[in-house]
Motif scaffolding. Structure first.
Motif, PDB file in Angstrom:
ATOM      1  N   ASN A 537       0.842  -1.195   0.000  1.00  0.00           N
ATOM      2  CA  ASN A 537       0.000   0.000   0.000  1.00  0.00           C
ATOM      3  C   ASN A 537       0.881   1.251   0.000  1.00  0.00           C
ATOM      4  O   ASN A 537       1.923   1.291   0.682  1.00  0.00           O
ATOM      5  CB  ASN A 537      -0.893  -0.016   1.255  1.00  0.00           C
ATOM      6  CG  ASN A 537      -1.987   1.035   1.183  1.00  0.00           C
ATOM      7  OD1 ASN A 537      -2.817   1.008   0.282  1.00  0.00           O
ATOM      8  ND2 ASN A 537      -1.990   1.941   2.146  1.00  0.00           N
ATOM      9  N   PRO A 538       0.554   2.264  -0.779  1.00  0.00           N
ATOM     10  CA  PRO A 538       1.423   3.455  -0.872  1.00  0.00           C
ATOM     11  C   PRO A 538       1.573   4.209   0.447  1.00  0.00           C
ATOM     12  O   PRO A 538       2.490   5.023   0.592  1.00  0.00           O
ATOM     13  CB  PRO A 538       0.748   4.317  -1.938  1.00  0.00           C
ATOM     14  CG  PRO A 538      -0.659   3.811  -2.021  1.00  0.00           C
ATOM     15  CD  PRO A 538      -0.600   2.362  -1.691  1.00  0.00           C
ATOM     16  N   ILE A 539       0.680   3.989   1.410  1.00  0.00           N
ATOM     17  CA  ILE A 539       0.761   4.659   2.713  1.00  0.00           C
ATOM     18  C   ILE A 539       0.868   3.603   3.789  1.00  0.00           C
ATOM     19  O   ILE A 539       0.144   2.589   3.757  1.00  0.00           O
ATOM     20  CB  ILE A 539      -0.480   5.547   2.958  1.00  0.00           C
ATOM     21  CG1 ILE A 539      -0.611   6.609   1.867  1.00  0.00           C
ATOM     22  CG2 ILE A 539      -0.403   6.206   4.338  1.00  0.00           C
ATOM     23  CD1 ILE A 539      -1.926   7.355   1.919  1.00  0.00           C
ATOM     24  N   ARG A 540       1.747   3.807   4.749  1.00  0.00           N
ATOM     25  CA  ARG A 540       1.861   2.864   5.863  1.00  0.00           C
ATOM     26  C   ARG A 540       1.875   3.628   7.176  1.00  0.00           C
ATOM     27  O   ARG A 540       2.300   4.791   7.245  1.00  0.00           O
ATOM     28  CB  ARG A 540       3.135   2.019   5.756  1.00  0.00           C
ATOM     29  CG  ARG A 540       4.423   2.769   6.070  1.00  0.00           C
ATOM     30  CD  ARG A 540       5.622   1.867   5.875  1.00  0.00           C
ATOM     31  NE  ARG A 540       6.873   2.554   6.246  1.00  0.00           N
ATOM     32  CZ  ARG A 540       7.620   2.229   7.292  1.00  0.00           C
ATOM     33  NH1 ARG A 540       7.258   1.226   8.068  1.00  0.00           N
ATOM     34  NH2 ARG A 540       8.737   2.884   7.555  1.00  0.00           N
ATOM     35  N   VAL A 541       1.411   2.954   8.215  1.00  0.00           N
ATOM     36  CA  VAL A 541       1.458   3.519   9.565  1.00  0.00           C
ATOM     37  C   VAL A 541       2.781   3.094  10.191  1.00  0.00           C
ATOM     38  O   VAL A 541       3.019   1.901  10.398  1.00  0.00           O
ATOM     39  CB  VAL A 541       0.274   3.028  10.417  1.00  0.00           C
ATOM     40  CG1 VAL A 541       0.420   3.541  11.849  1.00  0.00           C
ATOM     41  CG2 VAL A 541      -1.038   3.490   9.816  1.00  0.00           C
TER      42      VAL A 541
END
Length: 624
Positions: A537-541
């Motif tokens: 996913n292009p965004i990670r936490v």
């Protein structure tokens, strides 16, 4: 207090000095009894002094303002125990220790052991300090602040000089101070010291004048002018006697505002350290005509006497040796206004400094949401909805093997008085609140790293329902800020990549395990977001920190009005109607209505949401 050297000591110093040393010659020929040098007691009197300041604590009905009068009988009252912010402990074991044969009965060695060992055991950077001590029979009684006393109590059972110490909190009715055990000579010395203090006290000016102690007729008659013992012990004895005159710090402040120690040949405040312990709130202090030659001699008072307004250092060598000493001392004492007769601050400046130092609330100007291409908004919208209904896929999408999650239960936060906060049983075993969890191993254990551990933790937390983010946005406060220099998961950028930090404050309802009863709680959640690894996913936490606390409406929001439950008859009718519509038993129907605050429509919604999770015995069994 650097007392005058006795003739025999001066002669030995003269022999060790160089023949052409004029200073040594001058010191060796100076007569001890004359001049303003502080007194040195002889050996016998010194032993008596030791007992005087080790045996203080007798409470007095009289005060300095009315004179220090009366014989020894007036000082045999019961000692106050555990005054505000202090605690008195009872220590047994000194008499059976090897230290009992030392000078003073080993008391000094015991006190040093307790202070140092307690500091080591507590692993604290501050100094553990015993304020008062006395020996009575087989026990040593020590008084310290409650914080320090609790650390000293941890030494119960520790070995000291070949014996085991028994340390407990002292009973509320301690026996009289050690006047009972003192000889008649010691009592006479103690009474004489009280008389010296009485003669040197000016009640109108609230001044205790201890200047030129070496010229005091009373001390001359008592023979405090010979011997090899340290001179500051005499001053400690005077302070110990003076300290016993007051029961509270307020009484000290009301009686003594000023102290003069002029003309005592003091060259280091370490010699008069007990002054700051007896009178920590002193306003005016005269140290003129002493031997202070540099700031080092005053250094140990840097963080004491915080209310001092006047300090006189006239006719000290420091005036010529360090002309800039005033600027340093002004910084040391925040309320200092008069230094050696020169105004260094005005009262208005002191008031302005104190006002600036007071904590003030952070100005609230609403949320500060600085998004980048809608990334923050899109993440928050999806996270809130998925966390309530599909935590497993939420974690799989935004968290990777290096992501971290932690939760902290804040069970002491403020809440409306009419709302009893719910229990924390379902959360407490995961809580990583650093104020409560102090062991490193437990903190590490409760930091969940990686998708699998995060999914497992979320699965065990109670199910939640957050307010709709769009329809009820007034129930949230959300901030979003760009952040730079985050680790690049692809490894392409050595200087890091951009990301953002998002902080949410809001509320949610959760369901207690085993029942369908709900509870409302407040929460704060901080996310650190960055680019995802290649192929994911292009965004990670990167980091997710959640704190939960008792419900309290966020600033600027309007709390919901408290709904009064209907009367018993109406409640019974609602239970019957819900049973008919849902097929639940009366008991579970009542649970459902109670969880919905007796809102019938909301209870139906809750039933439809949780129907699949209800056990079989929640429903009425239909007879065949």
């Amino acid at each position: 207090m650097d007392a005058p050297s006795a003739a025999n000591r001066n002669s030995r110093k003269a022999k060790r000095a160089e023949p052409n040393d004029p200073t040594a010659t001058a010191r060796s020929t100076r007569p001890a009894p004359t001049g303003s040098r502080a007194p040195r007691p002889n050996a016998k009197t010194q032993q008596i002094i030791q007992r005087v300041f080790n045996g203080t604590g007798g409470s007095l009905s009289s005060r300095i303002a009315s004179g220090i009068s009366g014989g020894a009988k007036a000082f045999k009252s019961t000692r106050p125990v555990n005054a505000p912010n202090t605690m008195t402990l009872q220590v047994q074991g000194l008499k059976s220790s090897k230290a009992a044969s030392n000078e003073g009965g080993g008391l000094k060695e015991l006190l040093t052991f307790l202070e140092r060992k307690a500091q080591v055991v507590s692993k604290t950077a501050r100094n553990i300090r015993i304020k008062k001590s006395s020996i009575n029979g087989d026990f040593v009684y020590i008084t310290a602040s409650k914080e320090d006393a609790e650390e000293i109590l941890k030494l119960n059972g520790f070995a000291f000089a070949g014996t085991s110490l028994n340390i407990t909190e002292a009973p509320g009715d301690l026996p009289p101070a050690s006047d009972n055990n003192m000889s008649s000579t010691a009592l006479e010395v103690k009474d004489a010291l009280r008389n010296v203090l009485s003669l040197r006290y000016d009640s109108g000016a609230k001044l205790l004048n201890l200047s030129s102690l070496g010229e005091d007729a009373g001390l001359n008659q008592m023979g405090f002018f010979s011997g090899e013992s340290k001179p500051e012990k005499l001053f400690r004895a005077l302070m110990a006697v003076c300290d016993g005159l007051f029961k509270t710090a307020q009484e000290k402040r009301a009686a003594v505002a000023s102290v003069s120690l002029a003309g005592n040949s003091i060259d280091d405040v370490l010699q008069i350290m007990s002054l700051t312990e007896t009178f920590p709130d002193l306003v005016n202090l005269d140290l003129s005509r002493n031997h202070f030659k540099d700031l080092k001699g005053l250094q140990k008072w840097r963080y004491r006497l915080r209310k001092l307004e006047t300090l006189l250092l006239n006719e000290n060598p420091i005036e010529a040796a360090n002309p800039n000493y005033a600027a340093e001392l002004t910084n040391w004492f925040p309320r200092l206004q008069n230094l050696s007769g020169i105004q260094v601050r005005t009262p208005e400046q002191v008031a302005a400094m104190e006002a600036a130092a007071r904590p003030t609330p952070i100005p609230q100007h609403g949320a500060d949401f600085r998004d980048i291409n809608g990334v923050g908004e899109g993440f928050i919208k999806e996270f809130v909805s998925m966390y309530d209904v599909d935590r497993q896929n939420l974690a799989a999408k935004y968290y990777d093997n290096e992501s971290t999650f932690s939760i902290a239960v804040i069970n002491s936060s403020p809440h409306p008085q009419n709302n009893q906060p719910p229990g924390w049983g379902a959360y407490i075993k995961f809580s990583r609140n650093h104020n409560k969890i102090t062991h490193t191993s437990t903190r590490i254990q409760r930091l969940f790293v990686g998708t699998n551990l995060i999914q497992s933790a979320w699965q065990q937390l109670p199910p939640t329902r957050h307010p709709d983010l769009l329809a009820e946005f007034n129930k949230y406060i959300i901030d979003c800020h760009p952040i730079h220099g985050l680790p690049d998961p692809s490894g392409a950028s050595p200087v890091g990549v951009d990301g953002m930090i998002i902080t949410m404050h809001g509320e949610f309802e959760d369901q207690e395990p085993g029942t369908i009863k709900t509870a409302k709680r407040s929460f704060s959640r901080t996310f650190l977001l960055g680019p995802g690894a290649p192929g994911r996913n292009p965004i990670r936490v990167i980091s997710d920190m959640l704190s939960v606390r008792a419900f309290n409406p966020p600033p600027g929001s309007t709390p919901e009005p408290t709904v009064q439950p209907p009367n018993a008859d109406l409640q019974q009718q609602m239970v019957i109607e819900l049973c008919n519509r849902t097929g639940m038993t009366p008991e579970y129907s009542k649970f459902c209505l109670d969880g919905a605050n007796w809102n019938f429509d909301q209870a139906l919604v809750m039933f439809n949401e949780k129907r699949a999770q209800l056990p079989a015995d929640a429903f009425v069994t239909t007879s065949q």
